[in-house]
Design an enzyme around this catalytic site. Structure first.
Site, PDB file in Angstrom:
ATOM      1  N   HIS A 197       0.126   8.885  -2.934  1.00  0.00           N
ATOM      2  CA  HIS A 197      -1.268   8.506  -2.699  1.00  0.00           C
ATOM      3  C   HIS A 197      -2.121   9.154  -3.789  1.00  0.00           C
ATOM      4  CE1 HIS A 197      -5.212   8.377  -0.739  1.00  0.00           C
ATOM      5  NE2 HIS A 197      -4.717   7.488   0.099  1.00  0.00           N
ATOM      6  N   CYS A 235      -4.369   3.027  -3.480  1.00  0.00           N
ATOM      7  CA  CYS A 235      -5.502   3.163  -2.561  1.00  0.00           C
ATOM      8  C   CYS A 235      -6.788   2.831  -3.316  1.00  0.00           C
ATOM      9  CB  CYS A 235      -5.558   4.580  -2.003  1.00  0.00           C
ATOM     10  SG  CYS A 235      -6.997   4.837  -0.947  1.00  0.00           S
ATOM     11  N   HIS A 262      -3.402   0.512   0.181  1.00  0.00           N
ATOM     12  CA  HIS A 262      -4.510   0.819   1.094  1.00  0.00           C
ATOM     13  C   HIS A 262      -5.702   0.075   0.528  1.00  0.00           C
ATOM     14  CE1 HIS A 262      -3.061   5.120   2.420  1.00  0.00           C
ATOM     15  NE2 HIS A 262      -2.263   4.164   2.828  1.00  0.00           N
ATOM     16  N   ASP A 307      -7.847  -0.036   5.197  1.00  0.00           N
ATOM     17  CA  ASP A 307      -8.066   1.410   5.177  1.00  0.00           C
ATOM     18  C   ASP A 307      -9.354   1.709   5.922  1.00  0.00           C
ATOM     19  OD1 ASP A 307      -7.513   4.019   4.640  1.00  0.00           O
ATOM     20  OD2 ASP A 307      -7.660   3.856   2.477  1.00  0.00           O
ATOM     21  N   HIS A 308      -9.924   2.856   5.657  1.00  0.00           N
ATOM     22  CA  HIS A 308     -11.131   3.277   6.383  1.00  0.00           C
ATOM     23  C   HIS A 308     -12.034   2.110   6.724  1.00  0.00           C
ATOM     24  CE1 HIS A 308     -10.855   7.368   4.122  1.00  0.00           C
ATOM     25  NE2 HIS A 308      -9.788   7.091   4.834  1.00  0.00           N
ATOM     26  N   TYR A 321     -11.226   5.407  11.189  1.00  0.00           N
ATOM     27  CA  TYR A 321     -10.039   4.856  11.844  1.00  0.00           C
ATOM     28  C   TYR A 321     -10.283   4.269  13.233  1.00  0.00           C
ATOM     29  CZ  TYR A 321      -7.271   6.411   7.933  1.00  0.00           C
ATOM     30  OH  TYR A 321      -6.750   6.554   6.677  1.00  0.00           O
TER      31      TYR A 321
END
Ligand code: DNO
Length: 345
Positions: A197, A235, A262, A307-308, A321
């Site tokens: 990551h 990401c 991500h 993702d977020h 999340y």
């Protein structure tokens, strides 16, 4: 073909697996064993328990995020050989349960960093944000962010910060290569892909070196450890915070080496400050469409997860999340992948 997944924080997650299963096109979850201290071997019983829950819910468990890397490994301390052997053992144990990809990071001390976990947008949605001015005011010796998987007591934190004094980027990179070389045999045996990551944000923070920040780091890592099991978690929120990164270009170039993506959005409000927004391309500065297209056209066949997300519709989820906005993100991303794939057929 890509597989859509969703992060699930194990049995303590407030989101039931059944809800995740109800999201269209969902193949499985991305999860982890959370109650084994960093550096110790994940026992088969604990992995089996997670796998059983996923099986029951009709969800795959092919991606683990994360198996954390002990700080002694990042620091290159003598204890690292034992810790790397433990990590390899965890890889072998995960392989027994059908895991195909492990996401990890090599950020010293801190994981991802935002200055605000409850930034309220004009429409009432709540999200994560980063403001340079607030960052400058932080006291690095006394930090706790509720969003991290791991947190330290102030004493632990200060001890660690001290140990990193004098660790250069080069040294940290060498320690990463040493770690990877140590675990590649376990990856060869099990077929598991390691997916690093990127550092978030992708620059040094608090005087700590950070080495996975963009295309140059990718190139360096592949050259140092060419084994195909050494790959990336792409990401877009992390890499995209560095405005120097050309994400569609990176996605195209490394599509086959990106084992996990991500995908998320960032909206810059000035040169340095941003907040995280809904996944749609129109909602921020990350061209999600161009990234999906670049991945799809260049042979990407890894795992994807939204993702977020924002907290919307009154949900008070874990920052980044919650269920709703990530589910919207998953549906949007699945639609983009389908469209791009069918256009090419
Ligand atoms: C944040 C996540 C990170 C990520 C780790 C991977 O939301 O993307 O915490 O899981 O950095 O090791």
């Amino acid at each position: 073909m890509m597989k859509m997944t969703f992060r699930w924080y194990g049995e303590s997650d407030s989101i039931p697996l059944q809800y995740i299963k109800q999201i269209p096109n969902m193949s499985g979850v991305v999860t982890a064993v959370y109650d084994v201290p960093v550096g110790e071997v994940w026992p088969c019983e604990k992995i089996a328990r997670l796998k059983e829950l996923c099986d029951k819910a009709g969800l795959e468990m092919e991606v683990i995020e994360s198996v954390p890397v002990h700080e002694d490994i990042k620091l290159g301390k003598p204890s690292r050989d034992r810790l790397i052997a433990n990590y390899a053992e965890t890889i072998r144990n995960l392989g027994k349960f059908g895991v195909k990809c492990i996401c990890y990071n090599f950020m010293p001390v801190f994981d991802w960093f935002r200055t605000d976990l409850h930034y309220v947008q004009a429409n009432g949605a709540v999200c994560l944000a980063y403001k340079e001015e607030d960052f400058q005011k932080l006291d690095k010796h006394n930090l706790r962010l509720p969003g991290w998987d791991e947190s330290y007591t102030p004493e632990e934190l200060n001890g660690l910060l001290k140990e990193y004094e004098g660790v250069s980027h080069e040294q940290l990179f060498e320690n990463l290569v040493y770690f990877l070389n140590g675990i590649m045999p376990a990856c060869d045996e099990t077929g598991i892909n390691m997916a690093i990551h990127p550092d978030d944000p992708p620059w040094d923070i608090f005087g700590l070196p950070r080495i996975v920040t963009g295309a140059e780091s990718y190139e360096k890592m592949i050259n140092a450890v060419p084994n195909v099991h050494n790959g990336f978690t792409f990401c877009t929120g992390s890499l995209g915070a560095g405005r120097f990164n050309d994400l569609p270009k990176m996605a195209a170039k490394y599509a086959k080496r990106i084992y996990f993506a991500h995908l998320r959005q960032l909206k810059f409000v000035n040169e340095t400050d941003f907040y995280e927004n809904g996944h749609q391309t129109a909602d921020g500065n990350v061209d999600i469409y161009a990234i999906v297209k670049a991945l799809e056209e260049n042979g990407f066949s890894g795992y994807v997860r939204p993702d977020h997300g924002r907290n919307i519709w009154g949900e008070e989820g874990k920052p980044g999340y919650g269920l709703y906005d990530r589910a919207l993100g998953a549906a949007y991303l699945s639609g983009l992948f389908e469209a791009v794939r069918k256009d090419r057929a």
